[in-house]
Design a protein around this motif. Structure first.
Motif, PDB file in Angstrom:
ATOM      1  N   SER A 145       0.804  -0.928   0.062  1.00  0.00           N
ATOM      2  CA  SER A 145       0.110   0.200   0.228  1.00  0.00           C
ATOM      3  C   SER A 145       1.044   1.275  -0.132  1.00  0.00           C
ATOM      4  O   SER A 145       0.937   2.276  -0.033  1.00  0.00           O
ATOM      5  CB  SER A 145      -1.152   0.043   1.342  1.00  0.00           C
ATOM      6  OG  SER A 145      -1.669  -1.364   0.564  1.00  0.00           O
ATOM      7  N   ASN A 184     -11.825  12.770   5.546  1.00  0.00           N
ATOM      8  CA  ASN A 184     -12.818  11.743   5.739  1.00  0.00           C
ATOM      9  C   ASN A 184     -13.740  12.228   7.200  1.00  0.00           C
ATOM     10  O   ASN A 184     -14.269  11.427   7.186  1.00  0.00           O
ATOM     11  CB  ASN A 184     -11.723  10.109   5.486  1.00  0.00           C
ATOM     12  CG  ASN A 184     -11.539  10.075   4.517  1.00  0.00           C
ATOM     13  OD1 ASN A 184     -11.903   9.826   3.585  1.00  0.00           O
ATOM     14  ND2 ASN A 184     -10.056   9.741   3.759  1.00  0.00           N
ATOM     15  N   GLU A 267      -3.675   8.739  -4.212  1.00  0.00           N
ATOM     16  CA  GLU A 267      -4.661   8.274  -3.775  1.00  0.00           C
ATOM     17  C   GLU A 267      -4.861   7.698  -4.550  1.00  0.00           C
ATOM     18  O   GLU A 267      -4.542   6.390  -3.943  1.00  0.00           O
ATOM     19  CB  GLU A 267      -4.920   9.467  -3.144  1.00  0.00           C
ATOM     20  CG  GLU A 267      -5.285   8.430  -1.472  1.00  0.00           C
ATOM     21  CD  GLU A 267      -6.629   7.951  -1.520  1.00  0.00           C
ATOM     22  OE1 GLU A 267      -7.572   7.759  -0.499  1.00  0.00           O
ATOM     23  OE2 GLU A 267      -7.536   8.727  -2.219  1.00  0.00           O
ATOM     24  N   THR A 268      -5.605   7.436  -4.994  1.00  0.00           N
ATOM     25  CA  THR A 268      -6.953   6.528  -6.113  1.00  0.00           C
ATOM     26  C   THR A 268      -6.084   5.590  -6.882  1.00  0.00           C
ATOM     27  O   THR A 268      -6.136   4.270  -6.671  1.00  0.00           O
ATOM     28  CB  THR A 268      -7.839   6.804  -6.510  1.00  0.00           C
ATOM     29  OG1 THR A 268      -7.203   8.195  -7.858  1.00  0.00           O
ATOM     30  CG2 THR A 268      -8.392   8.197  -5.890  1.00  0.00           C
ATOM     31  N   VAL A 271      -3.870   3.332  -3.914  1.00  0.00           N
ATOM     32  CA  VAL A 271      -5.218   1.846  -3.514  1.00  0.00           C
ATOM     33  C   VAL A 271      -5.492   1.411  -4.814  1.00  0.00           C
ATOM     34  O   VAL A 271      -5.647   0.359  -3.883  1.00  0.00           O
ATOM     35  CB  VAL A 271      -6.396   3.206  -3.003  1.00  0.00           C
ATOM     36  CG1 VAL A 271      -8.001   2.002  -2.326  1.00  0.00           C
ATOM     37  CG2 VAL A 271      -5.516   3.584  -1.921  1.00  0.00           C
ATOM     38  N   TRP A 275      -5.006  -2.831  -3.462  1.00  0.00           N
ATOM     39  CA  TRP A 275      -6.359  -4.002  -4.483  1.00  0.00           C
ATOM     40  C   TRP A 275      -5.782  -4.983  -4.937  1.00  0.00           C
ATOM     41  O   TRP A 275      -6.168  -6.148  -4.888  1.00  0.00           O
ATOM     42  CB  TRP A 275      -7.494  -3.057  -5.040  1.00  0.00           C
ATOM     43  CG  TRP A 275      -7.967  -2.425  -3.119  1.00  0.00           C
ATOM     44  CD1 TRP A 275      -8.442  -1.625  -3.532  1.00  0.00           C
ATOM     45  CD2 TRP A 275      -8.828  -3.096  -2.325  1.00  0.00           C
ATOM     46  NE1 TRP A 275      -9.532  -1.155  -2.142  1.00  0.00           N
ATOM     47  CE2 TRP A 275      -9.768  -2.298  -1.177  1.00  0.00           C
ATOM     48  CE3 TRP A 275      -8.767  -4.537  -1.625  1.00  0.00           C
ATOM     49  CZ2 TRP A 275     -10.039  -2.595  -0.225  1.00  0.00           C
ATOM     50  CZ3 TRP A 275      -9.244  -4.834  -0.384  1.00  0.00           C
ATOM     51  CH2 TRP A 275     -10.130  -3.850   0.146  1.00  0.00           C
ATOM     52  N   PRO A 328     -12.603   2.841  -6.768  1.00  0.00           N
ATOM     53  CA  PRO A 328     -12.398   3.611  -5.854  1.00  0.00           C
ATOM     54  C   PRO A 328     -12.714   5.148  -5.419  1.00  0.00           C
ATOM     55  O   PRO A 328     -13.464   5.247  -4.752  1.00  0.00           O
ATOM     56  CB  PRO A 328     -11.259   4.252  -6.799  1.00  0.00           C
ATOM     57  CG  PRO A 328     -10.663   3.615  -7.233  1.00  0.00           C
ATOM     58  CD  PRO A 328     -11.990   2.957  -7.685  1.00  0.00           C
ATOM     59  N   THR A 440     -12.422   7.545  -0.446  1.00  0.00           N
ATOM     60  CA  THR A 440     -12.687   6.239  -1.793  1.00  0.00           C
ATOM     61  C   THR A 440     -12.606   4.861  -0.686  1.00  0.00           C
ATOM     62  O   THR A 440     -12.806   5.000   0.203  1.00  0.00           O
ATOM     63  CB  THR A 440     -10.759   6.408  -2.523  1.00  0.00           C
ATOM     64  OG1 THR A 440      -9.607   6.641  -1.530  1.00  0.00           O
ATOM     65  CG2 THR A 440     -11.684   7.744  -3.012  1.00  0.00           C
ATOM     66  N   ARG A 442     -10.920   1.822   0.239  1.00  0.00           N
ATOM     67  CA  ARG A 442      -9.524   1.722   1.025  1.00  0.00           C
ATOM     68  C   ARG A 442      -9.148   0.328   1.523  1.00  0.00           C
ATOM     69  O   ARG A 442     -10.668   0.545   2.331  1.00  0.00           O
ATOM     70  CB  ARG A 442      -9.016   3.170   1.625  1.00  0.00           C
ATOM     71  CG  ARG A 442      -8.651   4.238   1.467  1.00  0.00           C
ATOM     72  CD  ARG A 442      -8.078   5.070   2.310  1.00  0.00           C
ATOM     73  NE  ARG A 442      -7.519   6.086   1.652  1.00  0.00           N
ATOM     74  CZ  ARG A 442      -6.251   6.708   2.025  1.00  0.00           C
ATOM     75  NH1 ARG A 442      -5.423   5.722   2.773  1.00  0.00           N
ATOM     76  NH2 ARG A 442      -5.683   7.696   1.762  1.00  0.00           N
TER      77      ARG A 442
END
Length: 452
Positions: A145, A184, A267-268, A271, A275, A328, A440, A442
């Motif tokens: 990650s 968030n 970030e997206t 992530v 995954w 995301p 998103t 996560r």
């Protein structure tokens, strides 16, 4: 916009608690609640969340109606006011005529021929990162990650800002991470103090925003004084002119779009890549086929030519299937300007429509065995090609389709191909990884893997 006054049926109301409605259920288990709603309702369901009336759309054709066919009747919901605190008034958060102007200005920077010029940067940065990762002690599990956060930050900084940022990126990245974390928290909190109040979190947010603004406004000022056009995204935005008026973006608009691109591209994508690696550790057959394609098509070249990646068809199928399971942008909200009719139902003016890619992507009516990871769904002529176009929308849809969707897909394909060509990721211990739906989607904890 639809303004018909034809009589309609009441939208089925999902039962909730007195006064609180469905708020606690969504706070405790948003994805489980959504799964329940999908099982128990067919088309539209009326929810009461946070004191507001919201209408969850469950069918692809109705998602298309809201996001595309009648999109002018829908604006950004109150949830986007929180994002504006740190993103500003960029493409993700703006609305109406201002958004349309900004989209016209920014769109040329994301045309395919422009993105092709950035592909070599993505390949070079990924190759450097792979070499650095190989130098670590790979007998210990790697925090993939964080590793993908690191490389996507490098890529978005080089493609957005060029090479002007060497030695300055850690402060920017940390400040944006702080703003993302606080946004968030604010999104999930039932108690939100006004941003003007000097609470500890508000003070942290303001300090982080000042740090972001100082960096980006300083960079914009330097580039304006230099008077030279560059091929990075900031250079393209600086030179973009409105076809109708000849106007260019102001410094504030450049700042807001730069922060939006940086946050989304960093970030997206990271992530989504984490995954994907998590899924591959559980499906060695898919991983073996992926490695074979990468090694066969790309060969031994440290930085294969950009055109080689276009032949990685199975790699793209893996990326698309990963985005199906873990999109995301897992839910989208739109506020209706006027009453809108969706089949026999009405979404009243002022209320919110919810479109949930997470649910649409896991609807068993469209996706058999929806929880199974199966890249063959996206094979040419496969299942995806036979479905409604809005049964799969990892980047949204309609005029507000994510402007960076091709950038993200290209980046993920390059990252994944070069990563699996060098490494075979194996699961590290008995991690229980489940989705954690924030802004998103996560994972609930950092994904770790042993890299052979």
């Amino acid at each position: 916009m639809e303004t018909s006054t034809a009589p309609t049926q009441p939208v089925p109301l999902h039962p909730g608690l007195p006064f609180l409605g469905n708020t606690l259920a969504f706070l405790r288990n948003p994805l489980g609640t959504l799964d329940t709603l999908q099982r128990n309702h067919d088309r539209l369901v009326h929810l009461r969340i946070g004191g507001r009336h919201q209408y969850l759309v469950l069918q692809p054709e109705d998602a298309k109606h809201i996001l595309q066919e009648n999109h002018r009747n829908y604006g950004r919901s109150p949830a986007f006011d929180i994002l504006k605190i740190f993103l500003g008034n960029g493409l993700l958060t703006s609305d109406g005529d201002f958004w349309r102007r900004q989209r016209r200005l920014a769109q040329p920077a994301f045309h395919r021929q422009k993105l092709a010029a950035l592909t070599q940067t993505m390949i070079s940065e990924t190759a450097d990162w792979i070499d650095e990762l190989s130098g670590h002690n790979l007998k210990e599990p790697v925090n993939v990650s964080q590793a993908f956060m690191d490389v996507t930050m490098r890529i978005v900084c080089k493609t957005l800002f060029g090479s002007d940022t060497n030695g300055k990126l850690d402060g920017l990245s940390n400040a944006l991470d702080t703003l993302n974390y606080l946004a968030n928290n604010r999104m999930l909190s039932p108690l939100r103090f006004p941003y003007s109040w000097p609470t500890p979190n508000n003070q942290r947010s303001k300090r982080a925003r000042m740090q972001v603004d100082s960096f980006i406004f300083g960079l914009i000022d330097e580039r304006r004084k230099a008077l030279d056009e560059r091929d990075d995204l900031l250079g393209m935005l600086l030179s973009a002119e409105d076809e109708e008026t000849g106007e260019r973006m102001s410094n504030q608009q450049l700042r807001d779009e730069s922060v939006t691109i940086f946050s989304a591209g960093h970030e997206t994508t990271a992530v989504s890549m984490a995954w994907t690696i998590h899924l591959l550790t559980k499906h060695p057959d898919v991983l073996a086929r992926l490695k074979a394609e990468s090694q066969s098509v790309l060969g031994d070249a440290r930085t294969p030519p950009p055109e080689a990646f276009r032949a990685l068809t199975y790699t793209m199928q893996v990326v698309q299937e990963s985005l199906r399971l873990y999109p995301p942008a897992w839910i989208m909200s739109r506020r209706a300007h006027q009453n809108d009719h969706v089949g026999p139902y009405t979404i009243p003016a002022g209320d919110t429509a919810l479109v949930c890619p997470y649910l649409l992507h896991r609807d068993p009516a469209n996706w058999p065995n929806p929880d199974r990871f199966d890249p063959e769904r996206f094979a040419p002529g496969g299942l995806k090609d036979r479905l409604h176009s809005y049964a799969y929308l990892p980047f949204g849809g309609g005029p507000r389709l994510c402007i960076g969707n091709q950038f993200a897909l290209m980046e993920m394909q390059i990252l994944l191909a070069l990563f699996v060509r060098r490494f075979t990721p194996k699961a590290a211990g008995n991690q229980r990884i489940v989705p954690k739906p924030l802004i998103t989607l996560r994972p609930n904890q950092a994904i770790r893997a042993v890299l052979e």
